[in-house]
Scaffold this motif. Sequence first.
Motif, PDB file in Angstrom:
ATOM      1  N   THR A 138     -17.669  14.996 -12.549  1.00 48.74           N
ATOM      2  CA  THR A 138     -18.564  15.507 -11.619  1.00 48.74           C
ATOM      3  C   THR A 138     -19.742  13.960 -11.303  1.00 48.74           C
ATOM      4  N   ILE A 139     -19.427  13.129 -12.333  1.00 50.25           N
ATOM      5  CA  ILE A 139     -20.247  11.998 -12.274  1.00 50.25           C
ATOM      6  C   ILE A 139     -19.625  11.008 -11.575  1.00 50.25           C
ATOM      7  N   MET A 169     -36.692  14.771 -22.013  1.00 45.41           N
ATOM      8  CA  MET A 169     -35.401  14.158 -21.661  1.00 45.41           C
ATOM      9  C   MET A 169     -35.494  12.570 -20.980  1.00 45.41           C
ATOM     10  N   THR A 170     -34.871  11.818 -21.923  1.00 48.04           N
ATOM     11  CA  THR A 170     -34.730  10.424 -21.516  1.00 48.04           C
ATOM     12  C   THR A 170     -33.850  10.270 -20.453  1.00 48.04           C
ATOM     13  N   ASP A 171     -33.826   8.994 -19.949  1.00 48.90           N
ATOM     14  CA  ASP A 171     -32.602   8.660 -18.919  1.00 48.90           C
ATOM     15  C   ASP A 171     -31.293   8.434 -19.866  1.00 48.90           C
ATOM     16  N   GLY A 172     -31.326   8.187 -20.933  1.00 49.92           N
ATOM     17  CA  GLY A 172     -30.009   8.143 -21.922  1.00 49.92           C
ATOM     18  C   GLY A 172     -28.914   9.295 -21.699  1.00 49.92           C
ATOM     19  N   TRP A 173     -27.855   9.014 -21.736  1.00 47.79           N
ATOM     20  CA  TRP A 173     -26.777  10.106 -21.752  1.00 47.79           C
ATOM     21  C   TRP A 173     -26.416  10.652 -22.933  1.00 47.79           C
ATOM     22  N   TYR A 174     -26.205  11.928 -23.041  1.00 43.33           N
ATOM     23  CA  TYR A 174     -25.719  12.789 -24.324  1.00 43.33           C
ATOM     24  C   TYR A 174     -24.180  13.171 -23.849  1.00 43.33           C
ATOM     25  N   TYR A 175     -23.296  13.257 -24.869  1.00 44.70           N
ATOM     26  CA  TYR A 175     -22.097  13.833 -24.443  1.00 44.70           C
ATOM     27  C   TYR A 175     -21.630  14.857 -25.824  1.00 44.70           C
ATOM     28  N   MET A 176     -20.941  15.652 -25.352  1.00 44.04           N
ATOM     29  CA  MET A 176     -20.514  16.461 -26.191  1.00 44.04           C
ATOM     30  C   MET A 176     -19.164  16.222 -27.119  1.00 44.04           C
ATOM     31  N   ALA A 177     -19.116  15.974 -28.338  1.00 42.56           N
ATOM     32  CA  ALA A 177     -17.876  15.385 -29.106  1.00 42.56           C
ATOM     33  C   ALA A 177     -17.519  16.643 -30.044  1.00 42.56           C
ATOM     34  N   SER A 178     -16.344  16.404 -30.379  1.00 47.00           N
ATOM     35  CA  SER A 178     -15.870  17.582 -31.221  1.00 47.00           C
ATOM     36  C   SER A 178     -16.165  16.945 -32.726  1.00 47.00           C
ATOM     37  N   GLY A 179     -16.515  18.032 -33.080  1.00 46.71           N
ATOM     38  CA  GLY A 179     -17.315  18.095 -34.709  1.00 46.71           C
ATOM     39  C   GLY A 179     -16.085  18.865 -35.611  1.00 46.71           C
ATOM     40  N   TRP A 180     -16.771  18.845 -37.004  1.00 45.60           N
ATOM     41  CA  TRP A 180     -15.868  19.583 -37.905  1.00 45.60           C
ATOM     42  C   TRP A 180     -15.608  21.033 -37.327  1.00 45.60           C
ATOM     43  N   ILE A 181     -14.722  21.520 -37.675  1.00 48.24           N
ATOM     44  CA  ILE A 181     -14.043  22.761 -37.478  1.00 48.24           C
ATOM     45  C   ILE A 181     -14.505  23.460 -36.231  1.00 48.24           C
ATOM     46  N   ARG A 182     -13.963  22.491 -35.193  1.00 50.23           N
ATOM     47  CA  ARG A 182     -14.023  22.884 -33.743  1.00 50.23           C
ATOM     48  C   ARG A 182     -15.285  23.056 -33.309  1.00 50.23           C
ATOM     49  N   PRO A 189     -28.945   9.652 -27.885  1.00 47.57           N
ATOM     50  CA  PRO A 189     -28.557   8.938 -26.485  1.00 47.57           C
ATOM     51  C   PRO A 189     -27.870   7.840 -26.242  1.00 47.57           C
ATOM     52  N   ILE A 190     -27.214   7.296 -25.243  1.00 48.69           N
ATOM     53  CA  ILE A 190     -26.471   6.262 -24.761  1.00 48.69           C
ATOM     54  C   ILE A 190     -26.797   5.765 -23.569  1.00 48.69           C
ATOM     55  N   SER A 191     -26.711   4.581 -23.310  1.00 49.44           N
ATOM     56  CA  SER A 191     -26.872   3.935 -21.925  1.00 49.44           C
ATOM     57  C   SER A 191     -25.974   4.204 -21.070  1.00 49.44           C
ATOM     58  N   ASP A 192     -26.137   3.722 -19.831  1.00 48.20           N
ATOM     59  CA  ASP A 192     -25.011   3.632 -18.712  1.00 48.20           C
ATOM     60  C   ASP A 192     -24.018   2.807 -19.125  1.00 48.20           C
ATOM     61  N   ALA A 193     -24.226   1.761 -19.566  1.00 52.48           N
ATOM     62  CA  ALA A 193     -23.244   0.795 -20.071  1.00 52.48           C
ATOM     63  C   ALA A 193     -22.728   1.158 -21.121  1.00 52.48           C
ATOM     64  N   SER A 226     -28.073  14.330 -18.897  1.00 54.35           N
ATOM     65  CA  SER A 226     -29.186  13.218 -19.049  1.00 54.35           C
ATOM     66  C   SER A 226     -30.182  13.645 -18.096  1.00 54.35           C
ATOM     67  N   GLY A 227     -31.111  12.932 -17.836  1.00 55.05           N
ATOM     68  CA  GLY A 227     -32.133  13.286 -17.057  1.00 55.05           C
ATOM     69  C   GLY A 227     -31.469  13.006 -15.239  1.00 55.05           C
ATOM     70  N   LYS A 228     -30.501  12.545 -15.273  1.00 56.06           N
ATOM     71  CA  LYS A 228     -29.938  12.229 -14.091  1.00 56.06           C
ATOM     72  C   LYS A 228     -29.227  13.730 -13.523  1.00 56.06           C
ATOM     73  N   THR A 229     -29.037  14.262 -14.593  1.00 55.62           N
ATOM     74  CA  THR A 229     -27.962  15.775 -14.506  1.00 55.62           C
ATOM     75  C   THR A 229     -29.334  16.783 -14.567  1.00 55.62           C
ATOM     76  N   LYS A 230     -30.478  16.580 -14.524  1.00 60.59           N
ATOM     77  CA  LYS A 230     -31.564  17.648 -14.653  1.00 60.59           C
ATOM     78  C   LYS A 230     -31.592  18.290 -16.042  1.00 60.59           C
ATOM     79  N   GLY A 231     -30.997  17.537 -16.996  1.00 64.17           N
ATOM     80  CA  GLY A 231     -30.919  18.055 -18.107  1.00 64.17           C
ATOM     81  C   GLY A 231     -29.705  19.367 -18.557  1.00 64.17           C
ATOM     82  N   LYS A 232     -28.977  19.424 -17.555  1.00 61.27           N
ATOM     83  CA  LYS A 232     -27.902  20.419 -17.590  1.00 61.27           C
ATOM     84  C   LYS A 232     -26.703  19.608 -17.892  1.00 61.27           C
ATOM     85  N   TRP A 233     -25.815  20.568 -18.865  1.00 56.49           N
ATOM     86  CA  TRP A 233     -24.512  19.874 -19.103  1.00 56.49           C
ATOM     87  C   TRP A 233     -23.778  19.981 -17.883  1.00 56.49           C
TER      88      TRP A 233
END
Length: 72
Positions: free
Chosen positions: A56-57, A1-14, A21-25, A44-51
């Motif tokens: 909470t950030i 896991m890198t220090d980049g951020w991942y987020y959960m986005a809505s996709g097709w059919i819910r 990954p995206i940067s802090d900025a 991210s690596g900052k959340t120890k790989g947990k969603w």
Amino acid sequence: MTDGWYYMASGWIRKGRRVGPISDADLLVHIEHGKISPETLLQSGKTKGKWVPMNTIGPAMQRWKELNPDDA
């Protein structure tokens, strides 16, 4: 896991899809544009790989509150 951020986005059919990954900025820009809200799950690596919910950030929530003072 890198220090980049991942987020959960809505996709097709819910179905959620992992975006990143995206940067802090870039994370803050996504918050400004409304793509990420306090309920959005982040990882991210900052959340120890947990969603975790964005609310909470500390720095992310601070930016959201600055942009949404009536909702805070």
